[in-house]
Scaffold this active site. Structure first.
Site: not given
Ligand code: SPV
Ligand code: MG
Length: 294
Positions: A44, A58, A85, A190
């Site tokens: 990932w 982030d 991602d 998520h």
């Protein structure tokens, strides 16, 4: 592991065959090598981890070129499929077209695109300011990604943040359905709930054809046997455990060196420098010296 996946085709085949793909976050080629040696099925290329590596939050601060460069460097060092991602896709559907071309060329096996507005805010923050774009607009981004890929085995994974944004299961299901219709190969759902119930309920209610991806960081009790028992989930991503492991280890060792007044006590407890030589493939350099340095 014995069944290490080594290409886009094998990742797609693994998932289509109903196997669960175990994917580990990485923030560097070295962490990708270690994930491969530990037997994971994929890497990932986490936006959270790379942001943290640069000491940044982030929140869409790491540029596409910086992230792409890392994906390329990982692809050079690991044969595992890389699930990139790409956050919001760096803009609208036009930006997504360029991103897909670039990530496919960089060697990624899959991309995950999320339905948040650019710039995004990290998902697991307790009071994160979460804003989603319209379902139709995001479906357009998924259609753009699917239309752009050159390799049919390149997976386009649509991630809905509806639960993260507090919009509820009905909205999450509606969005996931629309993204499947737009051509997404998988749906990532998520959740930042501390227990698996929110995700379990979504998975049970999911009537779509495409499999589900989860990132159980916030609800670690959702282990692999529970995931298998639930069904419909084809990929589990351990989203930030490489950077957290690195921070744990560095904090411990740095503190100990200061406390001990030297490296004499920690030395036998950490990997020897020879282990780093091995990871750097120094043996190949030695062999080439013998062959070519005459
Ligand atoms: C990441 O690892 O960058 C993710 C997962 O997107 S999370 O940080 O939980 O949003
Ligand atoms: Mg991310």
């Amino acid at each position: 592991g014995a069944s290490t996946l080594t290409s886009r085709a094998s990742l797609r085949a693994h998932i289509c065959a109903g196997h669960l793909a175990h994917v580990m976050a990485a923030h560097s080629p070295l962490s990708a090598i270690l994930a491969e040696e530990a037997g994971f099925d994929g890497i990932w290329a986490s936006g959270f981890e790379l942001s943290a590596l640069y000491g940044l939050p982030d929140v869409s601060l790491v540029s596409m070129t910086r992230h792409l460069d890392m994906v390329r460097s990982m692809a050079e060092q690991s044969s595992l499929p890389i699930i990139a991602d790409i956050d919001t896709g760096f803009g609208n559907a036009i930006n997504v077209i360029y991103a897909i071309e670039q990530y496919e060329r960089a060697g990624a096996a899959a991309v995950v695109i999320e339905d948040k507005a650019f710039p995004k805010v990290t998902s697991l923050l307790a009071d994160g300011r979460q804003e989603l774009i319209r379902t139709e607009e995001f479906a357009g981004k998924i259609r753009a990604a699917v239309a752009t890929r050159a390799d049919a085995d390149f997976l386009v994974i649509a991630r809905t943040e509806a639960l993260i944004a507090g919009l509820g299961e009905a909205e999450a299901l509606k969005r996931a359905r629309a993204y499947e219709e737009a051509g997404a190969d998988m749906i990532l759902i998520h959740s930042k709930r501390k227990t698996p119930d929110e995700v379990e309920s979504f998975v049970r209610a999911w009537r779509g054809e495409v499999p589900i991806v989860i990132v159980p960081t916030a609800y670690p009790e959702m282990n692999e046997s529970r995931i298998r028992a639930l069904g419909k989930i084809a990929m589990v991503i351990y989203g930030n455990h490489a950077i957290r492991a690195a921070v744990t280890a560095m904090k411990d060792v740095f503190t100990r060196i200061r406390a001990d007044g030297g490296i004499h006590r920690i030395d036998p407890e950490i990997v020897p420098v020879e282990e780093i030589f091995r990871l750097q493939k120094m043996d190949a350099v030695k062999a080439n010296e013998d062959r070519f340095l005459w």
